[in-house]
Design an enzyme around this catalytic site. Structure first.
Site, PDB file in Angstrom:
ATOM      1  N   LYS A 166       0.846  -1.320   0.136  1.00 49.58           N
ATOM      2  CA  LYS A 166      -0.043  -0.010  -0.075  1.00 49.58           C
ATOM      3  C   LYS A 166       0.808   1.306   0.005  1.00 49.58           C
ATOM      4  CE  LYS A 166      -4.377  -2.246   1.534  1.00 49.58           C
ATOM      5  NZ  LYS A 166      -3.978  -3.345   1.858  1.00 49.58           N
TER       6      LYS A 166
HETATM    7  C1  LIG Z   1      -4.626  -4.583   1.343  1.00 48.12           C
HETATM    8  C2  LIG Z   1      -3.763  -5.933   1.226  1.00 48.12           C
HETATM    9  C3  LIG Z   1      -3.892  -6.693   0.269  1.00 48.12           C
HETATM   10  C4  LIG Z   1      -5.345  -6.661  -0.654  1.00 48.12           C
HETATM   11  O1  LIG Z   1      -5.284  -5.779  -1.661  1.00 48.12           O
HETATM   12  P1  LIG Z   1      -6.666  -5.035  -2.356  1.00 48.12           P
HETATM   13  O2  LIG Z   1      -6.082  -4.154  -3.208  1.00 48.12           O
HETATM   14  O3  LIG Z   1      -7.561  -5.010  -1.483  1.00 48.12           O
HETATM   15  O4  LIG Z   1      -6.869  -6.611  -3.236  1.00 48.12           O
HETATM   16  C5  LIG Z   1      -3.265  -7.911   0.278  1.00 48.12           C
HETATM   17  N1  LIG Z   1      -2.068  -7.910   1.085  1.00 48.12           N
HETATM   18  C6  LIG Z   1      -1.798  -7.312   1.852  1.00 48.12           C
HETATM   19  C7  LIG Z   1      -0.810  -7.222   2.726  1.00 48.12           C
HETATM   20  C8  LIG Z   1      -2.579  -6.150   2.260  1.00 48.12           C
HETATM   21  O5  LIG Z   1      -2.167  -5.176   2.777  1.00 48.12           O
END
Ligand SMILES: *Cc1c(COP(=O)(O)O)cnc(C)c1O
Length: 468
Positions: free
Chosen positions: A112
Site C-alpha cells: 500500500k
Molecule cells: C490490502 C492488502 C491486500 C489486498 O489488496 P486489495 O487491493 O484490497 O486487493 C493484500 N495483502 C496485503 C498485505 C494488504 O495489505
C-alpha cells in the site's frame, strides 16, 4: 485525461478533482474515460529505467492536464526514494520461471506504500496550489492506516484521522501508526470492531456538517490515484523478465480487487499478460464470482491473512462497468439491487468474458501455512500469509511453465507473525529502519463507539491539532 463514474450520473472530472473527490457523487467509482495504450516498441524502450522514471512514463497520460511534467517527475523521485531497496520492487526467484515481486520495502512494509506515498504528496501539491487544507478520515484493520499516515505525515495541508478497532490490530500494525508523531496525525482507537469504524467513516462522508466547510478526502482503495500507482509495477516486473517481447502471468492476493484490477488495466494498456490469477482467502466472494457467477455477500471469516478479510470487494464495480460495455445505468441497477439483496449475477456472456480475463482460487489457513513452510524449505524465502496465498494460487492455476509466473508479494512476514509461527519456520525480524519500533513512544486516543464523539474530536483537532 477525463474520468467518468461507473454509475453514469456524476459529472466527468479531471485528475485533480478525482483525487480530491474519492467517491463519485452518484455513489459510483471514477475510471478513466479512455485508457492510454502503449505500443510494444514504446514499452520496450523503457527497459532499464529506474523505477520512478518508469512510473512517470506509465502514469503521465493519467495526470495529463492536471500537473506539469517537471513537478510530477520530482514528486515520483521523492516518493520512490523513500523505499528501503534500490530496486524499489525487486523480484525473487522461487522456482523455475516462478517469482515473487517484493512490494514491501516501503516505510510500512506492505504494497500500500506504493500508492499512499504518492497520494500524500499529490494531495499536498494540489492543496498547496489551491491554498486549501483537507481532512482525511479513514478506517483501518491494519495496513491501510499505517500506509496512509506515513504517506501524509509531511503534508502541510492535511490533517489525518485514522480509526482502528481498539485492541484488535496486531502490535506491529498499531505501533506503525501510533509512533508517527505530528500535530496533523491523529490515531483513534474505537471501542468497537472494524465495521463500526468503517460505518462511522461512511456516515461522516454522507453528512459533513461537523467539518465547518472543510474538505474531506478518502484514502481507501476506491480512490483512483491508488489504482493508478499500482499499474506501474506490472510493467516493472515484465521489463525485468524479458517483456514486452514475451508475456507474463501474475497471481495477486486480493481482497478489495484493487491490486488485481491494476494488473487488468496494465494488460489493457498494451502489456502482454497471458494470465491473471485472483487469489483470495476464505473470504472468497471474488472466487465465487469467477468460478460460479455468484457475487453473494457472506459473513466475515477472520483468517490468518487479515488484510484480505472482506465481505464485499469495493473495486469490483470497476470491472462490472467494463463487463457491461461501460453502461453506467446497468451498473447502477446491479449495485442498487446488490445493496438490497446482497446478491449479484451477470448474464452468461458477460461472465464468460470475466472467466476469460481471470482465473481464481480460494486458499484456506491450513494451505496458507503449508505454503509458507514449503517455500521456506525449498528456497529459504519467508513469505507473509497474503503472499503465500498468491503463491499457492499461482501454482494451482498456472497454465504454462514456459511463461514467467509472478506473485505479488504484498507484505513483509514480520507484519503477520502469527501465520509464520503456525507454519513453524524461522521467526521473522523487523528490518533495520524499524528495528526500534517497540521502543518508540506512542500517541493514540481511545474513544467510545459513537459517531458524535468522533466528529467532535475531529472538529476539535482538525487544524494541526487545533479546532477547525
Ligand atoms: C490490502 C492488502 C491486500 C489486498 O489488496 P486489495 O487491493 O484490497 O486487493 C493484500 N495483502 C496485503 C498485505 C494488504 O495489505
Amino acid at each position: 485525461m477525463r474520468y467518468i463514474s461507473t454509475r453514469g450520473q456524476a459529472p466527468a472530472l479531471n485528475f485533480e478533482d478525482v483525487l480530491l473527490a474519492g467517491l463519485a457523487s452518484d455513489g459510483g467509482l471514477y475510471v478513466p474515460e479512455n485508457l492510454p495504450r502503449f505500443t510494444q516498441e514504446e514499452i520496450a524502450s523503457w527497459a532499464g529505467l529506474p523505477y520512478h522514471e518508469l512510473a512517470f512514463n506509465v502514469m503521465r497520460p493519467f495526470v495529463a492536464g492536471s500537473i506539469a511534467d517537471a513537478d510530477f517527475k520530482a514528486i515520483l523521485k521523492d516518493t520512490y526514494g523513500v523505499f528501503a531497496h534500490n530496486a524499489v520492487a525487486p523480484l525473487r526467484q522461487l522456482d523455475a520461471n516462478e517469482w515473487v515481486m517484493e512490494l514491501f520495502h516501503g516505510p510500512t512494509l506492505a504494497f500500500k506504500d506504493f500508492a499512499l506515498q504518492l497520494l500524500g504528496r499529490l494531495l499536498d501539491h494540489f492543496l498547496t496550489k489551491r491554498g486549501e487544507r483537507a481532512v482525511i478520515l479513514g478506517a483501518t484493520s491494519g495496513d491501510t492506516g499505517s500506509a496512509a499516515i506515513e504517506g501524509c505525515r509531511r503534508c502541510e495541508s492535511v490533517d489525518i484521522f485514522i480509526l482502528h478497532p481498539h485492541n484488535r490490530v496486531s502490535e506491529v500494525q498499531r505501533r506503525q501508526m501510533t509512533t508517527i508523531l505530528g500535530d496533523n496525525i491523529h490515531n483513534i482507537a474505537i471501542e468497537g470492531n472494524f465495521d463500526d469504524c468503517q460505518e462511522m467513516v461512511k456516515a461522516s462522508f454522507a453528512d459533513q456538517g461537523f467539518l465547518k466547510g472543510n474538505r474531506l478526502v478518502a484514502v481507501n482503495s476506491i480512490n483512483w490515484a491508488r489504482i493508478m500507482a499500482q499499474i506501474v509495477y506490472y510493467f516493472h516486473a515484465a521489463l525485468q523478465l524479458g517483456g514486452p517481447q514475451r508475456s507474463m502471468a501474475f497471481s495477486v492476493p486480493t481482497g478489495n480487487f484493487g491490486d488485481i484490477f491494476a494488473g487488468y488495466l496494465a494488460r489493457n494498456m498494451g502489456l502482454p499478460i497471458s494470465q491473471l490469477v485472483v487469489a483470495t482467502n476464505r473470504n472468497d466472494i471474488l472466487h465465487r464470482f469467477m468460478s460460479g457467477n455468484r457475487y453473494d455477500k457472506d459473513t466475515l471469516h477472520p483468517s490468518l491473512s487479515p488484510s484480505m478479510d472482506i465481505m464485499v470487494s469495493s473495486n469490483f464495480e470497476r470491472l462490472l462497468f467494463d463487463l457491461h460495455g461501460r453502461n453506467g445505468a446497468l451498473v447502477k441497477e446491479l449495485m442498487d439491487n446488490f445493496k438490497q439483496t446482497g446478491k449479484l449475477t451477470v448474464e452468461d456472456e458477460r461472465w464468460t468474458e470475466a472467466r476469460r480475463l481471470f482465473d481464481s482460487l480460494a486458499v484456506d489457513d491450513a494451505a496458507t501455512c503449508a505454503t509458507i513452510a514449503d517455500v521456506y524449505r525449498d528456497c529459504g524465502e519467508l513469505l507473509d500469509p497474503h503472499t503465500a496465498i498468491g503463491v499457492r494460487a499461482a501454482r494451482e492455476c498456472r497454465r504454462s511453465m514456459a511463461t514467467p509466473m509472478i506473485t505479488l508479494g504484498t507484505a513483509h512476514p514480520v507484519k503477520f507473525p502469527e501465520a509464520v509461527r503456525k507454519a513453524q519456520v524461522e521467526e521473522p525480524h523487523l528490518p533495520a529502519h524499524l528495528a526500534d519500533l517497540f521502543e518508540r513512544a506512542e500517541r493514540c486516543s481511545v474513544l467510545p463507539n459513537s459517531l458524535t464523539d468522533i466528529q467532535q474530536f475531529v472538529a476539535a483537532h482538525g487544524n494541526r491539532g487545533k479546532p477547525l
